[in-house]
Design an enzyme around this catalytic site. Structure first.
Site, PDB file in Angstrom:
ATOM      1  N   GLU A  36     -11.413   4.434  -0.888  1.00  0.00           N
ATOM      2  CA  GLU A  36     -10.049   4.215  -0.380  1.00  0.00           C
ATOM      3  C   GLU A  36      -9.577   2.714  -1.139  1.00  0.00           C
ATOM      4  O   GLU A  36      -8.550   2.448  -1.611  1.00  0.00           O
ATOM      5  CB  GLU A  36      -9.938   3.807   0.958  1.00  0.00           C
ATOM      6  CG  GLU A  36     -10.004   5.290   1.574  1.00  0.00           C
ATOM      7  CD  GLU A  36      -8.780   6.029   1.550  1.00  0.00           C
ATOM      8  OE1 GLU A  36      -7.729   5.470   1.302  1.00  0.00           O
ATOM      9  OE2 GLU A  36      -8.741   7.249   1.523  1.00  0.00           O
ATOM     10  N   TYR A 119      -3.806   0.881   7.040  1.00  0.00           N
ATOM     11  CA  TYR A 119      -4.180   2.126   6.055  1.00  0.00           C
ATOM     12  C   TYR A 119      -5.480   2.556   6.021  1.00  0.00           C
ATOM     13  O   TYR A 119      -5.985   3.688   6.214  1.00  0.00           O
ATOM     14  CB  TYR A 119      -3.624   2.071   4.746  1.00  0.00           C
ATOM     15  CG  TYR A 119      -3.649   3.191   3.912  1.00  0.00           C
ATOM     16  CD1 TYR A 119      -2.918   4.345   4.289  1.00  0.00           C
ATOM     17  CD2 TYR A 119      -4.492   3.214   3.024  1.00  0.00           C
ATOM     18  CE1 TYR A 119      -3.206   5.533   3.561  1.00  0.00           C
ATOM     19  CE2 TYR A 119      -4.941   4.589   2.320  1.00  0.00           C
ATOM     20  CZ  TYR A 119      -4.221   5.503   2.323  1.00  0.00           C
ATOM     21  OH  TYR A 119      -4.464   6.678   1.830  1.00  0.00           O
ATOM     22  N   ASP A 137       1.072   4.596   4.302  1.00  0.00           N
ATOM     23  CA  ASP A 137       1.168   4.057   3.041  1.00  0.00           C
ATOM     24  C   ASP A 137       2.334   4.179   2.333  1.00  0.00           C
ATOM     25  O   ASP A 137       3.210   5.048   3.023  1.00  0.00           O
ATOM     26  CB  ASP A 137      -0.125   4.313   2.221  1.00  0.00           C
ATOM     27  CG  ASP A 137      -0.038   5.592   1.782  1.00  0.00           C
ATOM     28  OD1 ASP A 137       0.780   6.348   2.152  1.00  0.00           O
ATOM     29  OD2 ASP A 137      -0.948   5.720   0.760  1.00  0.00           O
TER      30      ASP A 137
END
Ligand code: SF4
Length: 351
Positions: A36, A119, A137
């Site tokens: 991520e 997020y 997001d």
């Protein structure tokens, strides 16, 4: 009960979605977190390689935490947005020291870690621990603003709050990780920013933007990014096969990366003016030198800045006083040091 959007989306994900990524289905929070962070501001195709290299080099969070800064920066080189890398290291060390190397398992603890926003915390919580947090997001905001026809700007508080509320309601609480992956993939392969695949879209029947002909008008964005323009003129000052290099320590772009002798200006400058500038005069102290090479103009666009400039390769014929914070580095050693992309582009073409 799940909405029809959720049901159709999850069915599409189960039956038709063929998007492959090395971290998909991953349950290890370290790997999810790493993927991520790498993917923020980075295209998946580019991030893929970096992810594999990081996992190979640092198989566990402790390996990453124990690595010297410059080794990690070198591996990150080319990805840009170096604050992410600094935060990555900081968080790896926090988890190593304060959590004995095990990723915390609650959303509240995860979101406290440096570099982890709502997020990423939702992604880690749902993928690794099955916790009911919806990822929101830019991709998700775009999909939901189109499907539900929300015309408030997605970069404004009202639009964001409305869409976040919708995202939380749509989340499948029993399979939050599966649902989150579904909407992320759907935004990437079907409801894309440009040229979404409306003709074959599984949610076309309930999509407000499609019904009202608003697909290319949504999402609405209110703010236009104004980029600060900066001119970076780098002098590769060479003496006996060594170059003047320093680490950028100031609170600015590319902090902790290395650079050559820099003259920064607010406008384009001629080579003649630069050579006459105070900084270069003070550096050379009237010693003899040879301008070996002057590059073409280079440009790098960052989120809020635009960097342009040239590179001057200068060979010193006599000794100069070492400027503050600089060191002499052998040409072969430069390859082991981490530089910003702007400099790497030049070195790649001319190094
Ligand atoms: Fe997106 Fe088009 Fe599908 Fe609507 S119909 S969700 S705009 S791809």
């Amino acid at each position: 009960m799940n909405s029809s959007f959720t049901l159709v989306l999850m069915d599409w994900h189960k039956v038709k979605n063929t998007r492959l990524m090395p971290w998909k289905g991953e349950k290890d929070p370290y790997k999810i977190w790493l993927s991520e962070i790498i993917l923020q501001q980075t295209r998946v195709e580019q991030g893929w390689d970096y992810y594999n290299r990081f996992i190979d080099t640092f198989p566990s969070i402790k390996d990453l935490a124990n690595a010297p800064d410059q080794v990690v920066f070198k591996l990150w080189e080319g990805l840009g947005y170096y604050a992410r890398c600094r935060n990555l290291l900081h968080t790896a060390r926090t988890i190593s020291n304060e959590y004995k190397g095990s990723f915390p398992e609650t959303y509240e603890e995860i979101i406290k870690l440096k570099g982890i926003g709502p997020y990423t915390a939702a992604a880690i919580s749902s993928f690794a621990f099955g916790l009911p947090y919806a990822v929101v997001d830019g991709n998700v905001l775009r999909v939901l603003s189109r499907v539900f026809g929300i015309q408030d700007p997605i970069d404004g508080k009202k639009g964001k709050d409305t869409l976040t509320g919708i995202a939380e309601k749509l989340l499948d609480k029993k399979s939050p990780g599966f649902y989150n992956q579904a909407i992320m993939d759907f935004g990437a392969v079907i409801c894309k920013p440009a040229l979404p695949l409306c003709d074959t879209c599984p949610v076309q029947k309930i999509c407000v933007a499609f019904k009202k002909g608003l697909v290319d008008k949504l999402p609405v964005k209110s703010q236009k990014i104004v980029r600060r323009k900066r001119w970076f003129y780098y002098f590769l000052v060479e003496k006996n096969g060594r170059f003047l290099v320093r680490q950028r320590t100031q609170k600015d772009i590319w902090q902790h990366l290395n650079e050559f002798f820099l003259v920064e200006t607010t406008q384009r400058q001629s080579a003649k003016k630069l050579m006459q500038s105070q900084a270069i005069q003070a550096l050379l102290q009237e010693q003899r030198m040879l301008i070996q090479f002057v590059s073409n103009e280079y440009k790098q666009v960052l989120t809020h800045q635009e960097i342009r400039g040239r590179f001057f390769h200068i060979i010193l014929e006599e000794k100069i006083k070492l400027p503050l914070n600089f060191e002499w580095v052998k040409a072969a050693e430069l390859k082991k040091m981490a530089f910003p992309k702007f400099i790497l582009s030049y070195l790649g073409e001319n190094g």
